[in-house]
Design a protein around this motif. Sequence first.
Motif, PDB file in Angstrom:
ATOM      1  N   ASP A  17      40.364  52.138 -33.115  1.00 23.84           N
ATOM      2  CA  ASP A  17      41.399  52.648 -34.016  1.00 23.84           C
ATOM      3  C   ASP A  17      40.784  53.402 -35.185  1.00 23.84           C
ATOM      4  O   ASP A  17      41.253  54.480 -35.566  1.00 23.84           O
ATOM      5  CB  ASP A  17      42.272  51.509 -34.559  1.00 23.84           C
ATOM      6  CG  ASP A  17      43.220  50.922 -33.527  1.00 23.84           C
ATOM      7  OD1 ASP A  17      43.336  51.480 -32.411  1.00 23.84           O
ATOM      8  OD2 ASP A  17      43.856  49.907 -33.853  1.00 23.84           O
ATOM      9  N   ASP A  18      39.733  52.829 -35.766  1.00 23.92           N
ATOM     10  CA  ASP A  18      39.056  53.485 -36.893  1.00 23.92           C
ATOM     11  C   ASP A  18      38.425  54.812 -36.478  1.00 23.92           C
ATOM     12  O   ASP A  18      38.470  55.793 -37.232  1.00 23.92           O
ATOM     13  CB  ASP A  18      37.983  52.575 -37.496  1.00 23.92           C
ATOM     14  CG  ASP A  18      38.557  51.452 -38.339  1.00 23.92           C
ATOM     15  OD1 ASP A  18      39.709  51.579 -38.808  1.00 23.92           O
ATOM     16  OD2 ASP A  18      37.852  50.442 -38.536  1.00 23.92           O
ATOM     17  N   LEU A  19      37.842  54.857 -35.285  1.00 24.46           N
ATOM     18  CA  LEU A  19      37.244  56.112 -34.812  1.00 24.46           C
ATOM     19  C   LEU A  19      38.302  57.200 -34.649  1.00 24.46           C
ATOM     20  O   LEU A  19      38.089  58.341 -35.051  1.00 24.46           O
ATOM     21  CB  LEU A  19      36.498  55.900 -33.496  1.00 24.46           C
ATOM     22  CG  LEU A  19      35.138  55.227 -33.592  1.00 24.46           C
ATOM     23  CD1 LEU A  19      34.581  54.952 -32.190  1.00 24.46           C
ATOM     24  CD2 LEU A  19      34.159  56.053 -34.395  1.00 24.46           C
ATOM     25  N   LEU A  20      39.451  56.836 -34.080  1.00 23.48           N
ATOM     26  CA  LEU A  20      40.533  57.809 -33.914  1.00 23.48           C
ATOM     27  C   LEU A  20      40.998  58.340 -35.267  1.00 23.48           C
ATOM     28  O   LEU A  20      41.070  59.548 -35.488  1.00 23.48           O
ATOM     29  CB  LEU A  20      41.705  57.189 -33.148  1.00 23.48           C
ATOM     30  CG  LEU A  20      42.960  58.043 -33.001  1.00 23.48           C
ATOM     31  CD1 LEU A  20      42.666  59.358 -32.288  1.00 23.48           C
ATOM     32  CD2 LEU A  20      44.043  57.250 -32.275  1.00 23.48           C
ATOM     33  N   ALA A  21      41.296  57.435 -36.190  1.00 19.76           N
ATOM     34  CA  ALA A  21      41.778  57.849 -37.508  1.00 19.76           C
ATOM     35  C   ALA A  21      40.722  58.650 -38.261  1.00 19.76           C
ATOM     36  O   ALA A  21      41.020  59.680 -38.872  1.00 19.76           O
ATOM     37  CB  ALA A  21      42.198  56.627 -38.321  1.00 19.76           C
ATOM     38  N   ALA A  40      47.816  57.201 -29.104  1.00 15.98           N
ATOM     39  CA  ALA A  40      48.984  57.803 -29.734  1.00 15.98           C
ATOM     40  C   ALA A  40      48.826  57.628 -31.234  1.00 15.98           C
ATOM     41  O   ALA A  40      48.350  56.589 -31.709  1.00 15.98           O
ATOM     42  CB  ALA A  40      50.274  57.144 -29.251  1.00 15.98           C
ATOM     43  N   VAL A  41      49.232  58.653 -31.972  1.00 17.57           N
ATOM     44  CA  VAL A  41      49.080  58.606 -33.421  1.00 17.57           C
ATOM     45  C   VAL A  41      50.105  59.545 -34.060  1.00 17.57           C
ATOM     46  O   VAL A  41      50.469  60.565 -33.482  1.00 17.57           O
ATOM     47  CB  VAL A  41      47.627  58.983 -33.839  1.00 17.57           C
ATOM     48  CG1 VAL A  41      47.289  60.387 -33.423  1.00 17.57           C
ATOM     49  CG2 VAL A  41      47.398  58.779 -35.317  1.00 17.57           C
ATOM     50  N   THR A  42      50.567  59.159 -35.237  1.00 19.97           N
ATOM     51  CA  THR A  42      51.465  60.003 -36.020  1.00 19.97           C
ATOM     52  C   THR A  42      50.650  60.655 -37.123  1.00 19.97           C
ATOM     53  O   THR A  42      49.836  60.012 -37.775  1.00 19.97           O
ATOM     54  CB  THR A  42      52.608  59.162 -36.629  1.00 19.97           C
ATOM     55  OG1 THR A  42      53.317  58.526 -35.570  1.00 19.97           O
ATOM     56  CG2 THR A  42      53.550  60.020 -37.445  1.00 19.97           C
ATOM     57  N   VAL A  64      46.597  61.143 -41.580  1.00 21.10           N
ATOM     58  CA  VAL A  64      46.817  60.321 -40.391  1.00 21.10           C
ATOM     59  C   VAL A  64      47.537  59.059 -40.820  1.00 21.10           C
ATOM     60  O   VAL A  64      47.129  58.392 -41.773  1.00 21.10           O
ATOM     61  CB  VAL A  64      45.476  59.965 -39.714  1.00 21.10           C
ATOM     62  CG1 VAL A  64      45.687  59.013 -38.545  1.00 21.10           C
ATOM     63  CG2 VAL A  64      44.755  61.221 -39.279  1.00 21.10           C
ATOM     64  N   ALA A  65      48.618  58.730 -40.136  1.00 20.37           N
ATOM     65  CA  ALA A  65      49.377  57.505 -40.436  1.00 20.37           C
ATOM     66  C   ALA A  65      48.824  56.352 -39.596  1.00 20.37           C
ATOM     67  O   ALA A  65      48.597  56.500 -38.394  1.00 20.37           O
ATOM     68  CB  ALA A  65      50.855  57.721 -40.129  1.00 20.37           C
ATOM     69  N   TRP A  66      48.615  55.216 -40.227  1.00 18.80           N
ATOM     70  CA  TRP A  66      48.123  54.043 -39.502  1.00 18.80           C
ATOM     71  C   TRP A  66      49.248  53.332 -38.756  1.00 18.80           C
ATOM     72  O   TRP A  66      48.992  52.579 -37.821  1.00 18.80           O
ATOM     73  CB  TRP A  66      47.433  53.082 -40.468  1.00 18.80           C
ATOM     74  CG  TRP A  66      46.031  53.519 -40.750  1.00 18.80           C
ATOM     75  CD1 TRP A  66      45.615  54.343 -41.738  1.00 18.80           C
ATOM     76  CD2 TRP A  66      44.877  53.182 -39.988  1.00 18.80           C
ATOM     77  NE1 TRP A  66      44.258  54.537 -41.652  1.00 18.80           N
ATOM     78  CE2 TRP A  66      43.781  53.829 -40.595  1.00 18.80           C
ATOM     79  CE3 TRP A  66      44.659  52.381 -38.871  1.00 18.80           C
ATOM     80  CZ2 TRP A  66      42.490  53.700 -40.104  1.00 18.80           C
ATOM     81  CZ3 TRP A  66      43.370  52.257 -38.388  1.00 18.80           C
ATOM     82  CH2 TRP A  66      42.297  52.913 -38.999  1.00 18.80           C
ATOM     83  N   ASN A  67      50.478  53.577 -39.174  1.00 16.91           N
ATOM     84  CA  ASN A  67      51.622  52.947 -38.521  1.00 16.91           C
ATOM     85  C   ASN A  67      51.721  53.434 -37.074  1.00 16.91           C
ATOM     86  O   ASN A  67      51.757  54.628 -36.831  1.00 16.91           O
ATOM     87  CB  ASN A  67      52.904  53.276 -39.295  1.00 16.91           C
ATOM     88  CG  ASN A  67      54.092  52.535 -38.773  1.00 16.91           C
ATOM     89  OD1 ASN A  67      53.977  51.404 -38.302  1.00 16.91           O
ATOM     90  ND2 ASN A  67      55.254  53.155 -38.841  1.00 16.91           N
ATOM     91  N   GLU A  68      51.742  52.540 -36.139  1.00 17.17           N
ATOM     92  CA  GLU A  68      51.879  52.828 -34.706  1.00 17.17           C
ATOM     93  C   GLU A  68      50.695  53.598 -34.118  1.00 17.17           C
ATOM     94  O   GLU A  68      50.817  54.205 -33.068  1.00 17.17           O
ATOM     95  CB  GLU A  68      53.186  53.568 -34.417  1.00 17.17           C
ATOM     96  CG  GLU A  68      54.419  52.777 -34.784  1.00 17.17           C
ATOM     97  CD  GLU A  68      55.703  53.539 -34.499  1.00 17.17           C
ATOM     98  OE1 GLU A  68      55.690  54.478 -33.683  1.00 17.17           O
ATOM     99  OE2 GLU A  68      56.724  53.185 -35.098  1.00 17.17           O
ATOM    100  N   LEU A  69      49.544  53.588 -34.776  1.00 14.59           N
ATOM    101  CA  LEU A  69      48.335  54.180 -34.219  1.00 14.59           C
ATOM    102  C   LEU A  69      47.805  53.237 -33.148  1.00 14.59           C
ATOM    103  O   LEU A  69      47.729  52.030 -33.358  1.00 14.59           O
ATOM    104  CB  LEU A  69      47.298  54.367 -35.322  1.00 14.59           C
ATOM    105  CG  LEU A  69      45.958  54.969 -34.914  1.00 14.59           C
ATOM    106  CD1 LEU A  69      45.429  55.846 -36.033  1.00 14.59           C
ATOM    107  CD2 LEU A  69      44.946  53.925 -34.547  1.00 14.59           C
TER     108      LEU A  69
END
Length: 151
Positions: free
Chosen positions: A74-78, A146-148, A129-134
């Motif tokens: 998750d951290d890598l994506l964000a 998936a990311v918002t 980048v939103a962490w919600n629903e990442l």
Amino acid sequence: MGGDRGDDGLGRQAGECGHRAVPHPENIRIEAWAACREHCLAEAVLAMVECFADVSGVRPTAVDRVRLAEASDDDLLATLLDEIIFRLEVYGQVPVDVEADEADGGLDVRLAVTGLADVEITGAVPRAVAWNELRIGPDPYGWSCAVTVDA
């Protein structure tokens, strides 16, 4: 690299890669998939770029490398998407191609970039980048995320 398949994930085969934007109120919601984590992350970058710029037929003017330290998926994506937003805002760079490779739990990323002025802007430029629903992780076909993105 693949793009929008438009099939809501139905019919996806193991090893295929691609990405798409999905409807989301006021923001950008992207999904990406690939055989491995690194390719999935690269597809996520391309999906985000396609939401605001047409880079088809655009040649890169430079190649940059980014090293992201070991972190959770998750951290890598964000962090990767935040890096792309940072380069947009500070340097006016837009990736036209992306390659990512695992490196000691982290990520080595090659960005083929061009100037923001050299692409057609087709939508709102991402701001955060939103962490919600990442989410990012393995699935029956490889990896998906998936990311918002706030625009």
